[in-house]
Design an enzyme around this catalytic site. Structure first.
Site, PDB file in Angstrom:
ATOM      1  N   ASP A 256       0.872  -1.171   0.000  1.00 53.62           N
ATOM      2  CA  ASP A 256       0.000   0.000   0.000  1.00 53.62           C
ATOM      3  C   ASP A 256       0.914   1.228   0.000  1.00 53.62           C
ATOM      4  O   ASP A 256       2.132   1.126   0.140  1.00 53.62           O
ATOM      5  CB  ASP A 256      -0.985  -0.005   1.168  1.00 53.62           C
ATOM      6  CG  ASP A 256      -2.201   0.873   0.839  1.00 53.62           C
ATOM      7  OD1 ASP A 256      -2.140   1.655  -0.131  1.00 53.62           O
ATOM      8  OD2 ASP A 256      -3.207   0.795   1.562  1.00 53.62           O
TER       9      ASP A 256
HETATM   10  C1  BGC Z   1      -4.999   3.282   0.014  1.00 53.55           C
HETATM   11  C2  BGC Z   1      -5.144   2.275  -1.111  1.00 53.55           C
HETATM   12  C3  BGC Z   1      -5.043   2.978  -2.430  1.00 53.55           C
HETATM   13  C4  BGC Z   1      -3.703   3.681  -2.484  1.00 53.55           C
HETATM   14  C5  BGC Z   1      -3.452   4.375  -3.804  1.00 53.55           C
HETATM   15  C6  BGC Z   1      -3.775   4.150  -0.153  1.00 53.55           C
HETATM   16  O1  BGC Z   1      -3.772   5.197   0.739  1.00 53.55           O
HETATM   17  O2  BGC Z   1      -4.973   2.605   1.250  1.00 53.55           O
HETATM   18  O3  BGC Z   1      -6.361   1.596  -0.980  1.00 53.55           O
HETATM   19  O4  BGC Z   1      -5.199   2.062  -3.471  1.00 53.55           O
HETATM   20  O5  BGC Z   1      -3.660   4.648  -1.459  1.00 53.55           O
HETATM   21  O6  BGC Z   1      -4.243   5.463  -3.983  1.00 53.55           O
END
Ligand code: BGC
Length: 736
Positions: free
Chosen positions: A270
């Protein structure tokens, strides 16, 4: 039979891999954010200059938040034409509930229990996103959660692993289609692996400490369903699990996902979650974090700048083996080949396609359809709904009633602000009634480009009196209250689950003037609306329904669509009950006693306000003739269960017939009910149908504390009905 397609891909992957330097391999494991939208905190290194330099050196395998054919072409051109090996980028984006044309938020869609409609909604999202240059979505989010305080429940399918697994499958299929090499299908990503939905006290990014039973029986099944549906990627999560940040968890990523389940796609971290292994106190520095994450099976580093900085050196120093890189890169390249990016890196960059396939009428029709299906009628005393179409004076009241932004919900970077149909606009289509609108309260914008924050007024009462005056003059009052679309989602945990701002006061004041209120809720999570339930005759759960929100709501209020949604998440009476869920354990003292020594609260009922699976219709349904076919069963038998369903009311309608089981005595205790089947049944007024379910090993077993799936002989109950609290039950017994 030899799978020639795959063999060719594997051969092409190996041949390319053999030409790559260590730096180029690390490059494939590195993902950068684009230059526009930002969906997390940006590390110091994250300048456009660094990104361009690294792109040109072949040190970037993927970008996220780059969209529009022109922009995608530009970064792809650098990767393909200016790097030594010309490996194309895979372009990721959070296509969570649509791209430009928005479907309901995922929690709302889950309330439709309509797998076909959900798959179609993901298909449309994929068509629009791919037309805009994107070939990979960070969806579906398949995190099970029992905690409405957690803002991200809006992104998932609710609290149940069975429903969650079916929906995971439908969404993966919708995004990926039958052939990933087409230019309108995109790679999906099941996230967040794993247990993010169990963040302690619902607080965002918090610790998760859960037992093996919860992990295997609740958290993992939707991920397994996604893997079985050939999901191409998995995203890990920000949380730790039982003391290990999951980005560094070998147990989850290698042992379970890649070895036990045979997942052959790749794992993306993530946003900067590899860095966060340090803040968790599990790695001392970036070098150690890179070592831990890569060894554990995190294949790609999202906007973390850790792999690109540390991995090559770690291999050169002999700290990690080059095979770790090879395994990750193979996985990443394979997905790129499957997408057809090596055959045509610009296949998603057709400007004509972009013009024609984004936001067209057929997409709006489809999201309207799923929006109607997502609405849940919570309560309808005295049949206040459906509204009469003629001769009525209707007062429409509430800060969300004319909202064109809030219904778009959270996570919708590809869409344009203020493009939803508001409830006001939807209701204005019904021209033979008199409609008066009063806001009652204003929204308070604390809006900046990324940390979008909107609150509902909690100080200014000046507009309440106009709302009261409108209510006094009306036959029926429709009040649109709830949470703004930016009050749920990532980083938006709440400690209260009430109507934010002065909305409760507004509701009570209007109620004093006119009791004929239809309360339409717009929200991204279950709310505690005990007062409303006790006083307001009719309550409609309308979530955040996306681009066509107001039309969907008006269609339901006027009976042009008979509501058929059922709650995918329990509604608590109060925050103190949270986490509250239908598949709880009996406890040793489950029964109400005349003394205090039984499992309960002294200041609240144990029961929820609205249970999982609850949802009414304008018609009524009768269940009869509930049967288990056969008398004795062994654990390998198929058990046939049937029930007759009759539409006994005045309207055509649809019922979600739900089947639950209870395994009465287990080597580890079993929940009092577990959903194991459902069918969405359309029935014309007066029509009947026999509904059939089959129970097999797949439904009757569970995971033991070692994560092994077992089916145990013994006594069971089976329940059938229109909600998780149905009283229709039968018994059966399984022998060896
Ligand atoms: C989130 C993800 C997301 C990623 C990219 C993160 O903060 O937890 O779910 O896909 O950002 O935007």
């Amino acid at each position: 039979m030899i799978d020639t397609k795959n063999e060719t891909i594997n051969e092409r992957v190996d041949s390319l891999l053999s030409k790559m330097t260590i730096e180029e391999k690390v490059g494939q494991m590195n993902q950068y954010n684009g230059f526009w939208d930002v969906t997390g905190p940006v590390p110091e290194e994250g300048t456009a200059k660094t990104k361009f330099e690294h792109l040109k050196k072949g040190w970037v395998g993927s970008m996220l938040n780059v969209r529009g054919t022109e922009n995608v072409k530009e970064v792809q051109r650098i990767a393909v034409e200016e790097t030594r090996l010309g490996i194309p980028l895979i372009i990721g984006f959070d296509v969570i509930h649509g791209y430009k044309t928005l479907s309901p938020i995922p929690l709302a869609e889950a309330a439709s229990w309509d797998l076909e409609a959900i798959e179609k909604s993901a298909r449309i999202a994929a068509i629009e996103a791919s037309a805009s240059g994107i070939n990979w979505t960070f969806a579906p989010m398949v995190d099970i959660s029992r905690d409405a305080r957690w803002g991200r429940v809006m992104e998932g399918a609710g609290e149940d692993p069975y429903l969650g697994s079916k929906i995971a499958k439908a969404r993966v299929k919708g995004f990926q289609g039958d052939d990933l090499s087409k230019n309108n299908t995109i790679a999906a990503c099941a996230k967040h692996f794993a247990a993010y939905g169990f963040s302690e006290s619902g607080k965002e990014y918090n610790t998760v400490d859960i037992g093996t039973s919860t992990l295997h029986n609740l958290v993992l099944p939707p991920f397994k369903a996604a893997v079985d549906s050939d999901v191409k990627t998995i995203m890990n999560s920000f949380n730790e699990l039982n003391g290990v940040p999951v980005t560094a968890s070998k147990y989850l990523q290698r042992d379970i996902l890649k070895e036990k389940w045979g997942f052959n796609g790749f794992v993306i971290s993530d946003w900067a979650s590899i860095n966060e292994i340090i803040s968790w106190g599990h790695a001392e520095n970036k070098r150690e974090a890179a070592k831990l994450a890569s060894t554990a099976g995190s294949d790609m580093d999202m906007e973390g700048y850790v792999y690109v900085r540390e991995l090559a050196k770690l291999v050169e120093d002999g700290v990690i083996k080059e095979e770790i890189l090879d395994d990750a890169v193979r996985r990443i390249l394979r997905v790129k080949f499957e997408l057809g990016l090596f055959d045509d890196p610009y296949k998603y960059c057709d400007e004509e396609n972009e013009k024609q396939n984004i936001g067209n009428k057929s997409h709006h029709d489809a999201v309207l359809d799923v929006a109607k299906k997502s609405i849940v009628l919570l309560k309808n005393k005295n049949n206040l709904l459906p509204l009469k179409k003629k001769g009525q004076k209707i007062a429409l009241i509430g800060p969300l009633a004319d909202e064109k932004n809030s219904p778009l919900g959270s996570w919708r970077l590809g869409s344009d602000d203020n493009t939803a149909i508001s409830v006001l606009e939807g209701m204005q289509q019904y021209k033979e009634n008199t409609l008066v609108f009063e806001k009652g309260l204003d929204l308070v914008e604390g809006n900046t480009a990324f940390t979008q924050q909107v609150n509902i007024n909690n100080t200014d009462r000046s507009k309440i009196k106009e709302a009261i005056a409108a209510a006094k003059n009306a036959d029926v009052v429709v009040m649109v209250l709830g949470e703004h679309g930016f009050q749920s989602g990532e980083g938006r945990s709440r400690t209260e689950l009430d109507l934010p701002g002065l909305q409760q006061e507004l509701l009570e004041e209007v109620y004093k003037a006119n009791k004929n209120i239809v309360l339409v809720l717009n929200n991204g999570r279950p709310l505690t609306i005990e007062w409303a339930d006790a006083n307001i005759p009719t309550i409609v759960e309308a979530w955040q329904l996306g681009s066509q929100s107001g039309n969907a709501i008006a269609n339901v209020l006027y009976g042009d669509y008979n509501p058929s949604g059922k709650l995918p998440m329990t509604f608590p009476r109060n925050v103190g009950q949270v986490p509250i869920y239908y598949n709880y354990k009996s406890t040793g003292r489950p029964n109400k006693e005349s003394h205090v020594f039984w499992s309960h609260y002294i200041d609240s009922e144990n029961t929820p306000l609205y249970p999982f699976g609850h949802g009414l219709s304008y018609t009524s349904f009768e269940y009869s003739n509930f049967k288990i076919h056969g008398e004795k069963f062994s654990i390998n038998d198929e058990i046939k269960v049937t029930v007759d369903l009759k539409n006994s009311g005045e309207y055509d309608g649809k019922e979600v017939v739900q089947l639950y089981i209870r395994d009465l005595f287990g080597s580890t205790t079993r929940p009092v009910r577990e959903l194991k089947g459902f069918e969405l049944v359309p029935l014309k007024k007066g029509e009947s149908k026999t509904i059939e379910f089959k129970l097999t090993r797949k439904e009757l077993g569970f995971f033991d504390n070692q994560g092994n799936y077992i089916v145990e002989p013994g006594k069971f109950k089976v329940f059938v009905g229109g909600s998780s609290t149905t009283k229709l039950e039968l018994d059966f017994e399984l022998t060896e």
